[in-house]
Enzyme design. Structure first.
Site, PDB file in Angstrom:
ATOM      1  N   ASP A  44       0.855  -1.174   0.000  1.00 25.22           N
ATOM      2  CA  ASP A  44       0.000   0.000   0.000  1.00 25.22           C
ATOM      3  C   ASP A  44       0.891   1.223   0.000  1.00 25.22           C
ATOM      4  O   ASP A  44       2.106   1.128   0.226  1.00 25.22           O
ATOM      5  CB  ASP A  44      -0.916   0.026   1.229  1.00 25.22           C
ATOM      6  CG  ASP A  44      -2.257   0.698   0.944  1.00 25.22           C
ATOM      7  OD1 ASP A  44      -2.285   1.632   0.113  1.00 25.22           O
ATOM      8  OD2 ASP A  44      -3.269   0.283   1.540  1.00 25.22           O
ATOM      9  N   ASN A  98      -6.088  -6.718  -4.420  1.00 24.76           N
ATOM     10  CA  ASN A  98      -7.271  -6.070  -3.868  1.00 24.76           C
ATOM     11  C   ASN A  98      -7.303  -4.566  -4.073  1.00 24.76           C
ATOM     12  O   ASN A  98      -8.361  -3.952  -4.028  1.00 24.76           O
ATOM     13  CB  ASN A  98      -7.338  -6.399  -2.361  1.00 24.76           C
ATOM     14  CG  ASN A  98      -8.335  -5.543  -1.621  1.00 24.76           C
ATOM     15  OD1 ASN A  98      -9.540  -5.702  -1.775  1.00 24.76           O
ATOM     16  ND2 ASN A  98      -7.832  -4.612  -0.815  1.00 24.76           N
ATOM     17  N   TYR A 166     -14.964   2.904 -13.577  1.00 26.74           N
ATOM     18  CA  TYR A 166     -14.850   1.892 -12.520  1.00 26.74           C
ATOM     19  C   TYR A 166     -15.459   0.562 -12.954  1.00 26.74           C
ATOM     20  O   TYR A 166     -14.834  -0.496 -12.840  1.00 26.74           O
ATOM     21  CB  TYR A 166     -15.533   2.399 -11.249  1.00 26.74           C
ATOM     22  CG  TYR A 166     -15.531   1.416 -10.106  1.00 26.74           C
ATOM     23  CD1 TYR A 166     -14.426   1.302  -9.270  1.00 26.74           C
ATOM     24  CD2 TYR A 166     -16.630   0.590  -9.858  1.00 26.74           C
ATOM     25  CE1 TYR A 166     -14.424   0.390  -8.215  1.00 26.74           C
ATOM     26  CE2 TYR A 166     -16.637  -0.315  -8.822  1.00 26.74           C
ATOM     27  CZ  TYR A 166     -15.525  -0.413  -7.999  1.00 26.74           C
ATOM     28  OH  TYR A 166     -15.519  -1.313  -6.962  1.00 26.74           O
ATOM     29  N   LYS A 170     -13.870  -3.276 -13.469  1.00 30.12           N
ATOM     30  CA  LYS A 170     -14.323  -4.430 -12.692  1.00 30.12           C
ATOM     31  C   LYS A 170     -14.737  -5.579 -13.610  1.00 30.12           C
ATOM     32  O   LYS A 170     -14.495  -6.747 -13.314  1.00 30.12           O
ATOM     33  CB  LYS A 170     -15.475  -4.017 -11.775  1.00 30.12           C
ATOM     34  CG  LYS A 170     -15.066  -3.019 -10.707  1.00 30.12           C
ATOM     35  CD  LYS A 170     -14.109  -3.614  -9.707  1.00 30.12           C
ATOM     36  CE  LYS A 170     -12.855  -2.875  -9.467  1.00 30.12           C
ATOM     37  NZ  LYS A 170     -11.956  -3.437  -8.448  1.00 30.12           N
ATOM     38  N   ILE A 199     -19.774  -2.821   1.010  1.00 28.16           N
ATOM     39  CA  ILE A 199     -18.995  -3.250   2.167  1.00 28.16           C
ATOM     40  C   ILE A 199     -18.546  -1.988   2.909  1.00 28.16           C
ATOM     41  O   ILE A 199     -18.166  -0.996   2.287  1.00 28.16           O
ATOM     42  CB  ILE A 199     -17.755  -4.068   1.761  1.00 28.16           C
ATOM     43  CG1 ILE A 199     -18.163  -5.277   0.904  1.00 28.16           C
ATOM     44  CG2 ILE A 199     -16.976  -4.524   2.989  1.00 28.16           C
ATOM     45  CD1 ILE A 199     -18.977  -6.330   1.616  1.00 28.16           C
ATOM     46  N   THR A 201     -16.253   0.125   4.015  1.00 32.60           N
ATOM     47  CA  THR A 201     -14.828   0.466   3.901  1.00 32.60           C
ATOM     48  C   THR A 201     -14.722   1.976   3.692  1.00 32.60           C
ATOM     49  O   THR A 201     -15.727   2.690   3.668  1.00 32.60           O
ATOM     50  CB  THR A 201     -14.163  -0.248   2.711  1.00 32.60           C
ATOM     51  OG1 THR A 201     -14.660   0.319   1.493  1.00 32.60           O
ATOM     52  CG2 THR A 201     -14.458  -1.741   2.720  1.00 32.60           C
TER      53      THR A 201
END
Length: 268
Positions: A44, A98, A166, A170, A199, A201
């Site tokens: 990261d 991820n 986006y 995906k 989710i 996040t």
């Protein structure tokens, strides 16, 4: 029962790379893999969140984690970091690709080429580079598991207005997963994709929304809420459970699969 489950140490002696490991799904997956014995390389951008994740894992599981300052879209930094992981931990067995961004949300005619390319660069190029540079080490091990975080957006649901870039990434990740799953099967390397719905996040914190977005939105309202299985979004730990399954030998015959984890959200 949960303690016995974790005490199996399914990943003892294995090394995992988790991209986007500083928060959200990446952090939850890194903690889960470490809990079951894996050494975990956290990829990261180096900031307080990434350092905090590293310290949290090492304080509990005795130094099995190390952070690497990585921009997944930068081939030089990625290749260097993957090589360092192999040197430090002795090899690579599990790869969780991820990292990703929502990018700019805008009508297609208002979206700039730079905004489009930035989203593709992080989400698609980042996935490609993660797989490209780790596969040689998985081949040396004689197998392994690659897990890619895709989304229900672009695959099952298309009501994310302004998310053309986006959603394209995906959907592209799923095609890439299927192609590589077949290509790498002879090397006993499994490749699968997970498609989360909502989710809890912090990915929205880096999302830019254009002023023109309201012009194209078609309102969609569900009287009883948009999460049939729960009262709200899923938790990162729910996804981490799925990642651990796909990383383990319990999914030894699962490859080329796209698994939805959204509490039936995309079925509405």
């Amino acid at each position: 029962m949960a303690d016995n489950h974790y005490n199996r140490q399914r990943f003892q002696g294995k090394t995992a790379i988790v991209t986007g490991a500083g928060s959200g799904i990446g952090k939850a997956a890194a903690i889960r893999l470490a809990k079951e014995g894996a050494k975990v390389a956290l990829f990261d951008l180096m900031d307080e969140r990434t350092r905090s994740t590293e310290h949290q894992i090492n304080n509990i599981y005795r130094g099995v984690s190390r952070s690497f300052d990585v921009d997944v879209s930068d081939p030089v930094r990625m290749e260097k970091a993957v090589s360092e992981v192999a040197d430090v931990f002795g090899g690579i067995d599990i790869v969780f690709a991820n990292a990703g961004i929502n990018g700019v949300l805008a009508p297609v005619d208002e979206m700039t080429l730079d905004d489009w390319e930035k989203t593709l660069k992080v989400n698609l190029n980042g996935t490609f580079l993660t797989v490209k540079y780790t596969v040689p080490y998985l081949k040396k091990r004689g197998g392994g598991s690659i897990i890619i975080t895709s989304s229900i957006n672009g695959n099952d649901r298309f009501s994310g207005f302004g998310m053309s870039a986006y959603s394209t990434t995906k959907a592209g990740q799923v095609a890439f997963m299927k192609m590589t799953a077949l290509e790498l099967a002879k090397f006993k390397i499994r490749v699968n994709a997970i498609c989360p719905g909502a989710i809890a996040t912090n990915i929205d914190s880096s999302t830019e929304v254009s002023e023109e977005l309201e012009e194209i939105i078609i309102p969609v309202e569900y009287p009883e809420g948009a999460q049939p299985l729960a009262d709200g979004p899923g938790q990162p730990e729910n996804v981490a459970d799925l990642v651990a399954f796909l990383a383990s030998d319990e999914s030894v015959h699962v490859t080329g699969a796209r698994i939805v984890i959204d509490g039936a959200e995309s079925l509405l």
